[in-house]
Design a protein around this motif. Structure first.
Motif, PDB file in Angstrom:
ATOM      1  N   ALA A  61      -2.658   1.185   0.970  1.00  0.00           N
ATOM      2  CA  ALA A  61      -2.616   1.856  -0.335  1.00  0.00           C
ATOM      3  C   ALA A  61      -1.901   3.196  -0.234  1.00  0.00           C
ATOM      4  N   ARG A  62      -2.132   3.911   0.868  1.00  0.00           N
ATOM      5  CA  ARG A  62      -1.445   5.202   1.065  1.00  0.00           C
ATOM      6  C   ARG A  62       0.066   4.992   1.151  1.00  0.00           C
ATOM      7  N   LEU A  63       0.480   3.992   1.918  1.00  0.00           N
ATOM      8  CA  LEU A  63       1.905   3.688   2.020  1.00  0.00           C
ATOM      9  C   LEU A  63       2.491   3.295   0.669  1.00  0.00           C
TER      10      LEU A  63
ATOM     11  N   ALA B  93      -7.625   5.493  -6.133  1.00  0.00           N
ATOM     12  CA  ALA B  93      -6.473   5.811  -6.993  1.00  0.00           C
ATOM     13  C   ALA B  93      -5.781   4.531  -7.449  1.00  0.00           C
ATOM     14  N   LEU B  94      -5.599   3.590  -6.522  1.00  0.00           N
ATOM     15  CA  LEU B  94      -4.973   2.312  -6.875  1.00  0.00           C
ATOM     16  C   LEU B  94      -5.787   1.581  -7.931  1.00  0.00           C
TER      17      LEU B  94
ATOM     18  N   PRO C  93       2.709  -6.496   7.902  1.00  0.00           N
ATOM     19  CA  PRO C  93       2.027  -7.703   8.356  1.00  0.00           C
ATOM     20  C   PRO C  93       0.532  -7.473   8.578  1.00  0.00           C
ATOM     21  N   TYR C  94       0.147  -6.230   8.881  1.00  0.00           N
ATOM     22  CA  TYR C  94      -1.254  -5.955   9.203  1.00  0.00           C
ATOM     23  C   TYR C  94      -2.147  -6.073   7.976  1.00  0.00           C
ATOM     24  N   TYR C  95      -1.627  -5.700   6.828  1.00  0.00           N
ATOM     25  CA  TYR C  95      -2.372  -5.905   5.578  1.00  0.00           C
ATOM     26  C   TYR C  95      -2.587  -7.397   5.339  1.00  0.00           C
TER      27      TYR C  95
ATOM     28  N   GLU D  54      -7.301  -0.479   7.368  1.00  0.00           N
ATOM     29  CA  GLU D  54      -5.971  -1.055   7.142  1.00  0.00           C
ATOM     30  C   GLU D  54      -5.638  -1.087   5.654  1.00  0.00           C
ATOM     31  N   LEU D  55      -6.626  -1.415   4.843  1.00  0.00           N
ATOM     32  CA  LEU D  55      -6.412  -1.487   3.399  1.00  0.00           C
ATOM     33  C   LEU D  55      -6.119  -0.103   2.817  1.00  0.00           C
TER      34      LEU D  55
END
Length: 213
Positions: free
Chosen positions: A183-185, A101-102, A119-121, A178-179
């Protein structure tokens, strides 16, 4: 790990990702480096949900088919990333919903499609550059992936999906998870005032965790 154990690992990782909705039908492809320097990859038109370890594709670093079923036409972009990232041992290409989607959103920053929300991204991926749209299987995709891979462990193909590397296939899966979560966030927070990490906070994370994830 032996080649046989790596074959089993690929099948198990693929099935896990399929069951969690990271791939549907015959979409997406995985690869990993073998001890002999060749690559193991998911075959063309295969499903992550029912791979056979004995039928996985084996290719050399020039893309020559050595064994197993015919490899995905997109294996060339995997090879391009491996050549620029000698530390990479596994690569995941997904059509996962939020990252795909992104990849369809107009106006994202082509230098980094996702802001530093967590920070995890930053620790696992750093930045996610965008490659302009090219049809699936176009050899220019591999060229564009190669151009960015020396500096980036992951890229986003416009209107298509992500290509993500890791020190091995398991690490590539963690980076992909994580990626996708980032994107969901990003979409969840679209109607909120977004507080991202500052440049100083990003720099600190890069200095402390670079090469460790």
């Amino acid at each position: 790990m032996t080649e046989f154990s790596l074959r089993l690992e690929m099948v198990n990782i693929a099935k896990s990702m399929f069951e969690r909705g990271y791939s549907s039908g015959g979409a997406g492809n995985l690869s990993l480096r073998l001890p002999d320097g060749n690559l193991l990859a998911t075959p063309t038109n295969s499903s992550f949900g029912d791979l056979d370890p004995d039928r996985l594709s084996k290719v050399d670093m020039d893309g020559k088919h050595l064994d197993g079923d015919k490899p995905s036409k997109e294996v060339l972009m995997h090879i391009a990333m491996y050549k620029e990232r000698p530390e990479a041992g596994g690569i995941v290409h997904l059509h996962s919903p939020y990252l795909t989607a992104l990849s369809c959103v107009d106006g994202v920053d082509p230098a980094n499609c996702l802001p530093p929300i967590t920070p995890y991204y930053v620790m696992r991926v750093g930045k996610l550059p965008l490659i302009p749209y090219l049809r699936p299987g176009d050899p220019r995709i591999a060229e564009e992936v190669g151009k960015l891979s020396a500096e980036h462990s992951a890229v986003l193909l416009a209107n298509h999906g992500p290509v993500i590397s890791g020190k091995d296939l398991r690490a590539a899966m963690f980076n992909a998870e994580e990626l996708e979560e980032t994107a969901r966030l990003y979409f969840i927070l679209q109607n909120s005032k977004l507080r991202t990490l500052t440049d100083e906070q990003v720099d600190e994370l890069e200095q402390v965790f670079k090469g460790k994830m």
